[in-house]
Design a protein around this motif. Structure first.
Motif, PDB file in Angstrom:
ATOM      1  N   ALA A   9      37.572  36.321 -22.291  1.00 19.30           N
ATOM      2  CA  ALA A   9      36.290  36.252 -23.221  1.00 19.30           C
ATOM      3  C   ALA A   9      35.668  37.490 -22.403  1.00 19.30           C
ATOM      4  O   ALA A   9      34.818  38.370 -23.040  1.00 19.30           O
ATOM      5  CB  ALA A   9      35.518  35.082 -22.909  1.00 19.30           C
ATOM      6  N   VAL A  10      35.531  37.584 -20.905  1.00 21.82           N
ATOM      7  CA  VAL A  10      34.763  38.589 -20.340  1.00 21.82           C
ATOM      8  C   VAL A  10      35.619  39.942 -20.613  1.00 21.82           C
ATOM      9  O   VAL A  10      34.985  41.042 -20.876  1.00 21.82           O
ATOM     10  CB  VAL A  10      34.704  38.238 -18.758  1.00 21.82           C
ATOM     11  N   ALA A  11      36.884  40.079 -20.658  1.00 23.65           N
ATOM     12  CA  ALA A  11      37.442  41.224 -21.170  1.00 23.65           C
ATOM     13  C   ALA A  11      37.064  41.651 -22.519  1.00 23.65           C
ATOM     14  O   ALA A  11      36.777  43.001 -22.649  1.00 23.65           O
ATOM     15  CB  ALA A  11      39.137  41.169 -20.785  1.00 23.65           C
ATOM     16  N   ASP A  12      37.130  40.778 -23.397  1.00 21.26           N
ATOM     17  CA  ASP A  12      36.935  41.023 -24.751  1.00 21.26           C
ATOM     18  C   ASP A  12      35.410  41.741 -24.880  1.00 21.26           C
ATOM     19  O   ASP A  12      35.220  42.575 -25.762  1.00 21.26           O
ATOM     20  CB  ASP A  12      36.967  40.109 -25.748  1.00 21.26           C
ATOM     21  N   ALA A  13      34.526  41.121 -24.264  1.00 22.92           N
ATOM     22  CA  ALA A  13      33.165  41.802 -24.277  1.00 22.92           C
ATOM     23  C   ALA A  13      32.860  42.859 -23.703  1.00 22.92           C
ATOM     24  O   ALA A  13      32.071  43.728 -24.144  1.00 22.92           O
ATOM     25  CB  ALA A  13      32.287  40.565 -23.345  1.00 22.92           C
ATOM     26  N   ASN A  14      33.799  43.297 -22.833  1.00 19.65           N
ATOM     27  CA  ASN A  14      33.460  44.826 -22.147  1.00 19.65           C
ATOM     28  C   ASN A  14      34.621  45.855 -22.352  1.00 19.65           C
ATOM     29  O   ASN A  14      34.171  47.262 -22.031  1.00 19.65           O
ATOM     30  CB  ASN A  14      33.492  44.465 -20.659  1.00 19.65           C
ATOM     31  N   PHE A  15      35.774  45.566 -22.846  1.00 26.18           N
ATOM     32  CA  PHE A  15      36.751  46.689 -23.014  1.00 26.18           C
ATOM     33  C   PHE A  15      37.503  46.501 -24.350  1.00 26.18           C
ATOM     34  O   PHE A  15      36.948  45.679 -25.088  1.00 26.18           O
ATOM     35  CB  PHE A  15      37.895  46.244 -22.096  1.00 26.18           C
ATOM     36  N   GLY A  16      38.002  47.694 -24.792  1.00 29.55           N
ATOM     37  CA  GLY A  16      38.499  47.697 -26.299  1.00 29.55           C
ATOM     38  C   GLY A  16      39.686  46.881 -26.436  1.00 29.55           C
ATOM     39  O   GLY A  16      40.241  46.165 -25.464  1.00 29.55           O
ATOM     40  N   PRO A  17      40.175  46.657 -27.555  1.00 30.41           N
ATOM     41  CA  PRO A  17      41.449  45.982 -27.924  1.00 30.41           C
ATOM     42  C   PRO A  17      42.706  46.521 -27.487  1.00 30.41           C
ATOM     43  O   PRO A  17      42.645  47.667 -27.510  1.00 30.41           O
ATOM     44  CB  PRO A  17      41.447  45.672 -29.345  1.00 30.41           C
ATOM     45  N   CYS A  18      43.697  45.952 -27.580  1.00 34.97           N
ATOM     46  CA  CYS A  18      45.228  46.542 -26.862  1.00 34.97           C
ATOM     47  C   CYS A  18      45.801  46.530 -28.436  1.00 34.97           C
ATOM     48  O   CYS A  18      46.000  45.540 -29.196  1.00 34.97           O
ATOM     49  CB  CYS A  18      45.684  45.445 -25.999  1.00 34.97           C
ATOM     50  N   SER A  19      46.178  47.814 -28.644  1.00 33.40           N
ATOM     51  CA  SER A  19      47.089  47.955 -29.928  1.00 33.40           C
ATOM     52  C   SER A  19      48.403  48.534 -29.357  1.00 33.40           C
ATOM     53  O   SER A  19      49.210  49.501 -30.035  1.00 33.40           O
ATOM     54  CB  SER A  19      46.385  48.966 -30.939  1.00 33.40           C
ATOM     55  N   LEU A  20      48.785  48.205 -28.278  1.00 27.52           N
ATOM     56  CA  LEU A  20      50.505  48.709 -27.679  1.00 27.52           C
ATOM     57  C   LEU A  20      50.583  50.014 -27.797  1.00 27.52           C
ATOM     58  O   LEU A  20      51.710  50.379 -28.010  1.00 27.52           O
ATOM     59  CB  LEU A  20      51.431  47.732 -28.517  1.00 27.52           C
ATOM     60  N   HIS A  21      49.879  50.893 -27.285  1.00 30.92           N
ATOM     61  CA  HIS A  21      50.052  52.276 -27.091  1.00 30.92           C
ATOM     62  C   HIS A  21      50.907  52.655 -26.133  1.00 30.92           C
ATOM     63  O   HIS A  21      51.776  53.302 -26.049  1.00 30.92           O
ATOM     64  CB  HIS A  21      48.742  53.175 -26.932  1.00 30.92           C
ATOM     65  N   GLY A  22      50.710  51.818 -24.956  1.00 33.95           N
ATOM     66  CA  GLY A  22      51.778  51.935 -23.658  1.00 33.95           C
ATOM     67  C   GLY A  22      51.266  53.015 -22.875  1.00 33.95           C
ATOM     68  O   GLY A  22      51.914  53.372 -21.877  1.00 33.95           O
ATOM     69  N   GLU A  23      50.257  53.688 -23.151  1.00 34.92           N
ATOM     70  CA  GLU A  23      49.596  54.729 -22.129  1.00 34.92           C
ATOM     71  C   GLU A  23      49.287  54.184 -20.858  1.00 34.92           C
ATOM     72  O   GLU A  23      49.432  54.767 -19.753  1.00 34.92           O
ATOM     73  CB  GLU A  23      48.270  55.413 -22.778  1.00 34.92           C
ATOM     74  N   CYS A  24      48.722  52.908 -20.851  1.00 38.02           N
ATOM     75  CA  CYS A  24      48.424  52.168 -19.414  1.00 38.02           C
ATOM     76  C   CYS A  24      49.609  52.314 -18.509  1.00 38.02           C
ATOM     77  O   CYS A  24      49.436  52.564 -17.256  1.00 38.02           O
ATOM     78  CB  CYS A  24      48.000  50.869 -19.804  1.00 38.02           C
ATOM     79  N   ALA A  25      50.722  51.615 -18.812  1.00 38.95           N
ATOM     80  CA  ALA A  25      51.873  51.700 -18.000  1.00 38.95           C
ATOM     81  C   ALA A  25      52.437  53.019 -17.503  1.00 38.95           C
ATOM     82  O   ALA A  25      52.878  53.058 -16.530  1.00 38.95           O
ATOM     83  CB  ALA A  25      52.941  50.774 -18.637  1.00 38.95           C
TER      84      ALA A  25
END
Ligand code: FES
Length: 252
Positions: free
Chosen positions: A204-220
């Motif tokens: 819930a806290v993450a949803d309120a402050n960050f965008g949604p994941c659409s599996l781009h994979g740039e993070c990893a």
């Protein structure tokens, strides 16, 4: 070695930002990007100018505070390595290197290369911990855990919360970060009693402050701890487990 550093400057959170260009000479290819900033700051102070504000602590890839953007890439050109470990040998003599803060709507710039990463702390404070009775610490072997389970937990526990995953994500998602925390704690027996509550509050806290994941994979690709992309799957998995428990409780 000589580099031209194009450095982002912003005097305060509300001030307008701009780039400044500085030539820095006498650098060694084995120096880190932060060492180059130190050299630039020595030069600026000698000239009576304001030093560039940036964060660093351990300079050993452990604390995660040194996150910045180098030539449009969080941390720098070498994959999966913190800025403090990125070496100048990645550049050529005479190159221009652009240094900016981590870029994400969730990370407002405080000054020059420093951003506020409070929203990552908010996620951790909401549930990435385990309640235990205070008192003498139990012996490590009182809760039997296989080496395989321990290794899996350690893989996800390695997250240093640098925020590079958020900055690399086109959606500004913190799913790799949140998933690493959830996967780490969901793996260990000691953290099971609070697993459902933890999943609900952290997501819930993450949803309120960050965008949604659409599996781009740039993070990893930029994560200095090489948290596997599988971590992002822990978020829906733990959320569904929490919802199932809620439904089960409601049905008596
Ligand atoms: S300064 Fe601690 S990880 Fe870079």
């Amino acid at each position: 070695m000589k580099l031209t550093l194009e450095v982002y400057r912003q005097a305060s959170p509300d001030a307008a930002g701009h780039f400044e260009s500085h030539q820095v000479d006498g650098l060694d290819p084995t120096m880190s990007i932060l060492d180059a900033l130190d050299t630039l700051n020595d030069q600026l102070v000698r000239d009576g100018k304001e030093a560039v504000a940036f964060e660093s602590d351990c300079r050993e890839g452990i604390c995660g505070v040194c996150g910045l953007t180098v030539n449009s890439r969080p941390h720098g050109p070498t994959p999966n390595m913190t800025a403090c470990h990125q070496r100048l040998m990645s550049f050529h003599d005479g190159d221009t290197v652009r240094l900016e803060p981590l870029r994400s709507a969730a990370f407002p710039v405080q000054r020059d290369l420093i951003v506020a990463r409070d929203h990552l702390d908010d996620v951790v404070q909401s549930g990435a911990w385990v309640s235990i009775d205070a008192g003498t610490a139990p012996d490590a072997d009182t809760v039997l855990t296989t080496a395989e389970v321990s290794e899996r937990a350690l893989t996800f526990a390695a997250c240093i919360g640098c925020g590079a995953c958020v900055a690399a994500c086109p959606n500004g998602s913190a799913q790799l970060f949140v998933g690493a925390k959830l996967a780490h704690l969901a793996t260990l027996p000691i953290s099971q009693p609070e697993a459902r509550k933890r999943a609900r509050t952290m997501v819930a806290v993450a949803d309120a402050n960050f965008g949604p994941c659409s599996l781009h994979g740039e993070c990893a690709k930029v994560c200095p701890q090489s948290i596997p992309l599988a971590a992002v799957a822990a978020v829906p998995k733990e959320r569904i487990r929490a919802l199932r428990t809620d439904a089960h409780s409601a049905n008596g």
